[in-house]
Design a protein around this motif. Structure first.
Motif, short mmCIF file in Angstrom:
data_model
loop_
_atom_site.label_atom_id
_atom_site.label_comp_id
_atom_site.label_asym_id
_atom_site.label_seq_id
_atom_site.Cartn_x
_atom_site.Cartn_y
_atom_site.Cartn_z
N UNK A 21 0.79 -1.21 0.19
CA UNK A 21 -0.12 0.00 0.04
C UNK A 21 0.72 1.30 -0.10
N UNK A 22 1.89 1.41 0.71
CA UNK A 22 2.94 2.39 0.77
C UNK A 22 3.54 2.63 -0.50
N UNK A 23 3.98 1.37 -1.10
CA UNK A 23 4.79 1.55 -2.62
C UNK A 23 3.52 2.16 -3.58
N UNK A 24 2.32 1.63 -3.54
CA UNK A 24 1.30 2.33 -4.26
C UNK A 24 1.07 3.80 -4.26
N UNK A 25 1.18 4.20 -2.95
CA UNK A 25 0.84 5.56 -2.63
C UNK A 25 2.19 6.45 -3.12
N UNK A 26 3.35 5.84 -2.92
CA UNK A 26 4.45 6.47 -3.48
C UNK A 26 4.53 6.71 -4.90
N UNK A 27 4.22 5.84 -5.51
CA UNK A 27 4.07 5.62 -7.18
C UNK A 27 2.73 6.80 -7.62
N UNK A 28 1.72 6.62 -6.92
CA UNK A 28 0.74 7.79 -7.26
C UNK A 28 1.25 9.36 -6.95
N UNK A 29 1.93 9.39 -6.09
CA UNK A 29 2.59 10.62 -5.61
C UNK A 29 3.70 11.19 -6.89
#
Length: 269
Positions: free
Chosen positions: A122-130
């Motif tokens: 979930x953290x990685x997904x949010x990082x890519x979105x940002x």
């Protein structure tokens, strides 16, 4: 130290001297990448015996498993350039440590080989979105910059225009990659593995059976790799050795210097 002794400097000693020359902050962020490079060939390996093809191959194995490896390459390049300056190497090996290029001269991202589903934390997904949101803003800024530079009627030596166009090309490529990755992403559940076998999203503590040194890693998809934070790809040499094993298991990693043996001391999600 005599000239002959300088030329016979081994990688282990060279790494210690290089790190000692850095500031405390730089040393802390550089030692992991430098020591990984040294362990790959063996600390006793003479710098003078290291060849350009070997260095190029090291860069390839990094780029084939990590997508965020630029910082790691920069650190090792600095180490190699330092070695040349000290006379340990007769050639500047740093020039051979390059990111793998595709036919259009852009770094290979593995977009063509993107699997149908990309498992991300979930953290990685949010990082890519940002990152995607930031790059979209950057793309607009570059578009405006190109428009202003193109207004200069003298195109013969319009360096700002060329630079902006090149940078926009890189940004566009990364945006496409991120969009495809997020579209194919499956967010990993926060629940632990019932079998307690290592998988993506797990944090592991390994114990080097030769030195008793402990190292901490988090297994992530290649697109989430961050060497400085200990996030390694599940398809990297260490990641592949860990996947599918549990606490107490012994794993082996083959490197040019031989085999490295670790025991998995702790596994947690």
């Amino acid at each position: 130290m005599t000239k002959k002794e300088e030329q016979n400097q081994n990688l282990g000693t060279a790494a210690s001297q290089f790190l000692a020359s850095l500031s405390p902050e730089e040393r802390e962020t550089s030692q992991q990448a430098v020591y990984r490079f040294v362990r790959w060939y063996g600390g006793d390996r003479l710098f003078s015996g290291l060849t350009a093809p070997e260095v190029a191959k090291y860069a390839e194995q990094l780029s084939s498993s990590d997508t965020d490896y630029t910082k790691k390459l920069e650190i090792v390049r600095a180490f190699l350039a330092y070695a040349r300056k000290q006379g340990w190497s007769q050639t500047n090996l740093a020039t051979h440590l390059k990111a793998k290029k595709s036919k259009n001269n852009l770094p290979i991202t593995g977009r063509k080989g993107l699997p149908e589903t990309v498992t991300l934390t979930r953290q990685g997904y949010a990082k890519l979105e940002a990152e995607l949101a930031e790059l979209r803003e950057k793309r607009q800024e570059l578009t405006d910059e190109i428009r202003r530079a193109a207004a200069d009627k003298d195109f013969r030596e319009n360096a700002p225009l060329d630079a902006a166009r090149e940078q926009k090309g890189h940004v566009e490529g990364r945006i496409m990659e991120l969009e495809e990755t997020l579209k194919a992403a499956a967010i990993l559940s926060a629940e632990g593995n019932s079998s307690r076998k290592a998988g993506i999203g797990d944090s592991v503590i390994l114990c080097d059976l030769a030195s008793s040194e402990e190292v901490h890693y988090t297994l992530v998809h290649p697109r989430e790799v961050d060497p400085i934070k200990g996030k390694i790809s599940d398809v990297s040499p260490i990641g592949k050795a860990i996947i599918g094993h549990g606490e107490g298991d012994t794993i082996e990693i083959t490197v040019p210097a031989g085999k490295l043996r670790y025991q998995i001391k702790q596994l947690r999600r």
